[in-house]
Design an enzyme around this catalytic site. Structure first.
Site, PDB file in Angstrom:
ATOM      1  N   MET A   1     -30.276  34.388  83.567  1.00  0.00           N
ATOM      2  CA  MET A   1     -31.416  35.302  83.418  1.00  0.00           C
ATOM      3  C   MET A   1     -30.913  36.583  82.772  1.00  0.00           C
ATOM      4  SD  MET A   1     -33.982  36.828  86.299  1.00  0.00           S
ATOM      5  CE  MET A   1     -35.291  37.969  85.849  1.00  0.00           C
ATOM      6  N   LEU A   2     -31.586  36.998  81.720  1.00  0.00           N
ATOM      7  CA  LEU A   2     -31.169  38.223  81.029  1.00  0.00           C
ATOM      8  C   LEU A   2     -32.378  38.932  80.447  1.00  0.00           C
ATOM      9  CD1 LEU A   2     -28.931  40.073  79.859  1.00  0.00           C
ATOM     10  CD2 LEU A   2     -28.928  38.607  77.827  1.00  0.00           C
ATOM     11  N   ILE A   3     -32.520  40.199  80.789  1.00  0.00           N
ATOM     12  CA  ILE A   3     -33.445  41.094  80.097  1.00  0.00           C
ATOM     13  C   ILE A   3     -32.580  41.933  79.163  1.00  0.00           C
ATOM     14  CG2 ILE A   3     -35.141  42.939  80.306  1.00  0.00           C
ATOM     15  CD1 ILE A   3     -36.060  40.227  81.462  1.00  0.00           C
TER      16      ILE A   3
ATOM     17  N   GLY B   1     -34.936  48.053  83.170  1.00  0.00           N
ATOM     18  CA  GLY B   1     -35.462  49.150  83.978  1.00  0.00           C
ATOM     19  C   GLY B   1     -36.952  49.347  83.868  1.00  0.00           C
TER      20      GLY B   1
ATOM     21  N   GLY C   1     -39.190  46.702  84.728  1.00  0.00           N
ATOM     22  CA  GLY C   1     -39.869  45.752  85.604  1.00  0.00           C
ATOM     23  C   GLY C   1     -40.039  44.355  85.036  1.00  0.00           C
ATOM     24  N   HIS C   2     -39.436  44.074  83.884  1.00  0.00           N
ATOM     25  CA  HIS C   2     -39.627  42.754  83.263  1.00  0.00           C
ATOM     26  C   HIS C   2     -38.948  41.643  84.049  1.00  0.00           C
ATOM     27  CE1 HIS C   2     -41.400  44.784  79.874  1.00  0.00           C
ATOM     28  NE2 HIS C   2     -40.310  45.507  79.701  1.00  0.00           N
ATOM     29  N   GLY C   3     -37.806  41.936  84.681  1.00  0.00           N
ATOM     30  CA  GLY C   3     -37.123  40.922  85.466  1.00  0.00           C
ATOM     31  C   GLY C   3     -37.986  40.432  86.619  1.00  0.00           C
ATOM     32  N   ALA C   4     -38.636  41.361  87.308  1.00  0.00           N
ATOM     33  CA  ALA C   4     -39.507  40.993  88.424  1.00  0.00           C
ATOM     34  C   ALA C   4     -40.713  40.197  87.932  1.00  0.00           C
ATOM     35  CB  ALA C   4     -39.970  42.257  89.156  1.00  0.00           C
TER      36      ALA C   4
ATOM     37  N   GLU D   1     -28.116  29.523  90.773  1.00  0.00           N
ATOM     38  CA  GLU D   1     -26.706  29.162  90.647  1.00  0.00           C
ATOM     39  C   GLU D   1     -25.840  30.418  90.647  1.00  0.00           C
ATOM     40  OE1 GLU D   1     -23.819  27.426  87.102  1.00  0.00           O
ATOM     41  OE2 GLU D   1     -25.916  26.789  87.171  1.00  0.00           O
TER      42      GLU D   1
END
Length: 429
Positions: A250-252, A258, A260-263, A285
């Protein structure tokens, strides 16, 4: 002549000669050190939307890691003023690759070879890139033809007081999407610079799912799409007829971190798999500490609406109903559901009340005590088979007082992390 004088004179000459050689070596080492470059600083990355971005230092970002390409010291030898440019068009990730330097070690020293910087980078950058800046700028004109791959899962907006409102989309793709394999080969190169233990996946395996985040933006009256980040998930088989999706990568990308895209991405992925009856639960993993914090937030956000996690039930303890409902409705396993329970119970607990605070503290420590209890069982086994002097050395590692101190430290760290999640949940209300 005094006895030994000649020998002492020879020794003196030898020492002077050795000192001269050492001095010469030290001088050469210092000069050669001038040809060492920090590769994290030398590598410049860009996501280019407009021609002027190419020369704008404000759009440049640098790797966090480069050890997988340049070794543990993250240094390239043989150049002064080394610049490695890896510029990508914002959407399709068409690539400009250039290596520049002010001088090379071979210009000053014979028989000293510089590192093959270009060769090392070419090992991870797929074919099809350009060395020419003008050719790269001409590729920007084709960005209007780029459209996100796969199926649209979710659309959301992010508000910026400075720039207004931005719209983002999350898509699910697979390797069969036309053009996606080549796009993914370009996208995954970012992993090497921002994930410490990254590796490329075998994307030909049809059990991989890909989730992509794109920003919609306007250019000359047209709607274009910029790559924001992505996630890869592998679907493992679970006997007899289930699957267990496991988040692999997973990579933003840094320009979007910072916000909120990961959430948003993780929640969209969870909601997608929640709709599939054959999914047992969702795991990850070798998750990083940051990923665990993100997952805690997302799962707490999802679980807070479940009846079994209602505020009036949290003080009764972690229940079988919580485990069952989290698994059936949200594909959350028991271990993760337990962490969510602790977060939501902390939010519902008046920690200024000594009795309630003590009850909560003991509840969390009961889970944290698991590894220490295991150590005690191991110690009991050791008493039966180790000699006294061997037992003493192991007992020192498992001292009861030390265990209690470490347990308290672990508790404080856990609760501090939980409080940050609770604060973030409050902003989502």
């Amino acid at each position: 002549m005094l006895p030994g004088y000649h020998n002492r004179q020879c020794v003196c000459v030898l020492v002077q000669g050795l000192d001269f050689k050492l001095h010469a070596l030290n001088t050469m080492e210092k000069k050669l050190a001038e040809y060492k470059c920090d590769t994290n600083e030398a590598i410049s990355l860009k996501l280019v939307r407009f021609p002027e971005d190419v020369e704008d230092d404000g759009t440049t970002f640098h790797p966090e890691y480069s050890h997988q390409i340049f070794g543990d010291d993250e240094v390239a030898f043989g150049y002064k003023g080394l610049q490695i440019q890896l510029f990508y068009t914002a959407g399709n990730l068409s690539t400009l690759f250039k290596v520049k330097y002010s001088s090379k070690v071979t210009e000053t020293f014979d028989c000293v070879e510089p590192d093959d910087v270009e060769g090392k980078i070419r090992e991870i950058v797929p074919a099809g890139f350009t060395y020419n800046t003008d050719d790269f700028i001409s590729l920007l004109e084709k960005e209007a033809n780029f459209k996100p791959f796969g199926t649209l899962l979710h659309t959301y907006t992010v508000h910026s007081e400075e720039a207004g409102e931005f719209t983002y989309q999350i898509h699910k793709a697979d390797i069969a999407c036309p053009g996606f394999q080549e796009y993914h080969e370009r996208l995954q190169t970012f992993l090497m610079w921002f994930i410490e233990t990254a590796s490329f996946i075998d994307a030909d395996d049809d059990r991989w799912d890909f989730f992509l985040v794109f920003e919609k933006y306007n250019k000359d009256g047209e709607t274009l799409y910029a790559t924001v980040g992505y996630m890869t998930v592998y679907n493992y088989y679970v006997y007899p007829d289930k699957t267990r999706p496991r988040v692999s990568q997973m990579l933003i990308l840094p320009p979007f971190q910072g916000e909120g895209h990961g959430a948003q991405l993780l929640e969209a992925v969870h909601r997608f798999y929640c709709g599939l009856p054959k999914v047992q639960d969702i795991t990850a993993e070798d998750p990083s500490e940051n990923y665990v914090k993100l997952r805690d937030f997302v799962l707490a956000k999802l679980c807070q609406g479940l009846p079994s996690f209602a505020a009036d039930k949290l003080h009764l303890g972690f229940s079988a109903d919580m485990v069952k409902e989290a698994q059936e409705k949200l594909k959350i396993n028991k271990k993760h559901a337990r962490r969510v329970y602790e977060i939501l119970r902390l939010r519902a607990t008046d920690m200024s009340d000594e009795v309630k605070a003590r009850e909560y503290r003991l509840e969390v420590k009961k889970r944290l005590f698991g590894p220490y209890r295991k150590n005690q069982r191991e110690l009991a086994k050791m008493r039966k088979c180790l000699r006294p002097e061997e037992l003493v050395s192991h007992m020192g590692q498992m001292d009861t007082q030390t265990q209690h101190e470490e347990l308290e430290k672990s508790y404080q760290v856990v609760v501090e992390g939980y409080r940050r999640i609770i604060e973030r949940l409050a902003t989502q209300a």
